[in-house]
Design an enzyme around this catalytic site. Structure first.
Site, PDB file in Angstrom:
ATOM      1  N   GLY A 164       0.888  -1.014   0.187  1.00 12.90           N
ATOM      2  CA  GLY A 164      -0.089   0.127   0.061  1.00 12.90           C
ATOM      3  C   GLY A 164       0.819   1.236   0.063  1.00 12.90           C
ATOM      4  O   GLY A 164       0.437   2.287  -0.254  1.00 12.90           O
ATOM      5  N   GLY A 165       2.169   1.236   0.206  1.00 14.98           N
ATOM      6  CA  GLY A 165       3.116   2.137   0.343  1.00 14.98           C
ATOM      7  C   GLY A 165       2.482   3.272   1.284  1.00 14.98           C
ATOM      8  O   GLY A 165       2.058   3.185   2.325  1.00 14.98           O
ATOM      9  N   CYS A 201       0.726   5.840   0.266  1.00 13.51           N
ATOM     10  CA  CYS A 201      -0.547   6.292   0.213  1.00 13.51           C
ATOM     11  C   CYS A 201      -1.479   5.656   1.118  1.00 13.51           C
ATOM     12  O   CYS A 201      -2.134   6.458   1.972  1.00 13.51           O
ATOM     13  CB  CYS A 201      -0.871   5.823  -1.217  1.00 13.51           C
ATOM     14  N   ALA A 232      14.747  -4.486  -1.198  1.00 10.08           N
ATOM     15  CA  ALA A 232      15.477  -4.702  -2.575  1.00 10.08           C
ATOM     16  C   ALA A 232      16.795  -3.934  -2.709  1.00 10.08           C
ATOM     17  O   ALA A 232      16.621  -2.801  -2.069  1.00 10.08           O
ATOM     18  CB  ALA A 232      14.272  -4.439  -3.646  1.00 10.08           C
ATOM     19  N   HIS A 238     -31.045  17.701  -9.582  1.00  8.42           N
ATOM     20  CA  HIS A 238     -31.022  18.684  -8.705  1.00  8.42           C
ATOM     21  C   HIS A 238     -31.494  18.193  -7.231  1.00  8.42           C
ATOM     22  O   HIS A 238     -32.266  17.328  -7.344  1.00  8.42           O
ATOM     23  CB  HIS A 238     -32.309  19.390  -9.264  1.00  8.42           C
TER      24      HIS A 238
END
Ligand code: FAD
Ligand code: NAD
Length: 466
Positions: free
Chosen positions: A40-41, A43, A118, A445
């Site tokens: 998910g990093g 964010c 990594a 509306h």
């Protein structure tokens, strides 16, 4: 060292990386995703989602407190209290639900997820260390390498994070409501989080180097935001730069005329931008062409090295989650043999301030700077029934179109709930709509969408409600 082979290796499991992984796996590509922190990093874990959750909670608390002294709506609240620890738990629950969902999707589609760090060996080889239940690194060899390591907070020299100086990630999990907070930077993060803290009851000062808040937008758009901040009691120090801390822990400021002053605060939030994550994981070994601090890419997100791709914040501005996702999806499809390139008509952006600001495509000034002959029109929310029923009429919707054929080139809006207009804006631009297309579409509306239709009608000289 264990060794594995994969067709596509993705470094970074943020919105760019995880979307690329899911799409690639859907297309039958053997995919490995390496994520060093949480899927998910930025964010999902410390960015978009937790900030919007805290914005919602702080606003609910603020509304309750506002009702205590205001009888306009006929609502009386006796005593509004906030249990901050519970608020943060709720926010963490939202994050956990979404990150858990991403993990489940990766599993469902057969993506191999390695939770480790990594390190690039070469354009086809990556070592992954820090894996749970594995003392040694794992070596992965791939045909395609997709770099999606995102960005990190930009440090201000003289104002390192630590102690009372915090960054956005820490600001999203407060242990207490500070008495006073100085926010350094009046951009996206500074204003979104500054508003959160003000609504929680903190005495907030925003120090911004430029002459107004959200300086990347035009003044008409940002004026309602500045007005609302001042009404909330946020102090704005514009044209003022933060230079660092003095030896007594006070902030050193310098205004545009060079005058120096100091400011004290319980806490300091540094929000002066983000930089692509290019260091500390061997990227330099690839000797990729760079675009400033970002990895340079072409319209297909190819880097200067064959079969090495890059997406998201790593590739620079605009650093937005939806851009990263769109790039990730596209790269997966190109690798699968589809004919794709990245040429969106616009990448809309929303600043979730109170009121919200939406920008999509060209503004009147940016259109003119491209020598385009344009018409533009604004419809004020004071004339929109829905805005009145929401008791929030500050703001407007603006459309920009070519004068000759009425092709819509841009939309901007500021006002309560206008973030949800971003979809309509992006769709009309992507589909090549003209003013007449929007003006002659029946809009429900009472909705804010009617202001979109009315802006188009006004641009045609046919405004009905103004
Ligand atoms: P990231 O999400 O940063 O993910 C990169 C991942 O790579 C990280 O999980 C990191 O752990 C991992 N990684 C890095 N290096 C390695 C390595 N060597 N090995 C393994 N893993 C590694 N954008 C919006 O569109 N809307 C918003 O409302 C919004 N709000 C935000 C609020 C805040 C407070 C912040 C900070 C950002 C916000 N953003 C928002 C920006 C958004 O979060 C980013 O644009 C987006 O996360 C970029 O995605 P990405 O996939 O490029 O990188
Ligand atoms: P930003 O670029 O939006 O704002 C940084 C601000 O800090 C600028 O206005 C700049 O003039 C000011 N500044 C810089 N140095 C200063 C100094 N020494 N003293 C005072 N002011 C100074 O950066 P950010 O708010 O940190 O956000 C980073 C990125 O994260 C954004 O570009 C955006 O892409 C992303 N983001 C997006 C959202 C969203 O989409 N709603 C929300 C948060 C973050």
């Amino acid at each position: 060292m264990d060794a594995h082979k994969t067709t596509l290796l993705i470094v970074g499991g943020g919105p760019g990386g995880y979307v690329a992984a899911i799409r690639a796996a859907q297309l039958g590509i053997t995919t490995t995703l390496v994520e060093g922190a949480g899927v998910g990093g930025t964010c999902l874990n410390v960015g978009c989602i937790p900030s919007k959750a805290m914005i919602h909670a702080a606003d609910a608390f603020h509304q309750a407190r506002h009702f205590m002294g205001d009888g306009t709506l006929g609502i009386q609240v006796q005593d509004a209290q906030i249990d901050l620890a519970q608020t943060v738990r709720w926010k963490d629950g939202v994050v956990a639900r979404l990150t858990g969902g991403v993990g489940a999707l990766l599993k469902k589609h057969g993506v191999r997820l390695l939770k480790g760090r990594a390190h690039i060996v070469d354009g086809k080889t990556v070592d992954v260390s820090g894996l749970r239940a594995q003392a040694q690194s794992v070596r992965i060899q791939c045909e395609h390498l997709l770099l999606a390591t995102g960005s990190q907070e930009l440090d201000l020299p003289g104002l390192p994070l630590g102690g009372k100086v915090i960054g956005s990630a820490q600001a999203l999990s407060p242990e207490r409501v500070p008495v006073s907070l100085v926010v350094v930077g009046g951009g996206y993060i500074g204003l979104e989080l500054g508003t959160v803290y003000r609504k929680l009851g903190t005495d907030v000062t925003v120090v911004e180097a430029k002459g107004r808040v959200l300086p990347m937008y035009d003044e008409a758009l940002t004026n309602p935001v500045a007005l609302s901040l001042r009404r909330l009691g946020v102090k704005l120090m514009l044209d003022t730069q933060v230079r660092g801390l003095d030896d007594q822990g006070r902030l050193r400021l310098q205004d545009a005329a060079g005058r120096e002053s100091v400011l004290t605060a319980d806490q300091v939030l540094v929000a002066v931008g983000r930089v692509p994550n290019t260091h500390g994981w061997g990227l330099e070994k690839l000797m990729l062409n760079m675009d400033g601090a970002a990895v340079k890419i072409d319209e297909c997100c190819r880097t200067s090295m064959r079969n090495v791709w890059a997406i998201g914040d790593l590739t620079g501005e605009p650093m937005l989650a939806h851009r990263a996702m769109a790039q990730g999806q596209m790269v997966a499809e190109i690798i699968a043999g589809h004919c794709r390139h990245f040429a969106p008509a616009c990448i809309a952006a929303v600043c979730f301030t109170d009121p919200e600001v939406v920008v999509a495509g060209l503004r009147p000034d940016t259109a003119q700077s491209q020598a385009l002959d344009v018409v533009h029109a604004e419809f004020p929310l004071t004339a929109n029934g829905r805005a009145l029923t929401l008791a929030s009429t500050d703001g407007f919707v603006r459309v920009v179109a070519r004068r000759d054929n009425h092709l819509i080139l841009g939309w901007q809006a500021v006002g309560v709930g206008t973030s949800e207009l971003a979809a309509a804006f992006a769709q009309s631009l992507e589909m090549g709509a003209c003013l007449e297309d929007v003006a002659h579409t029946i809009h429900v509306h009472p909705t804010l969408g009617e202001a979109v239709q009315e802006a188009a009608l006004r641009a045609l000289g046919q405004g009905l409600h103004i």
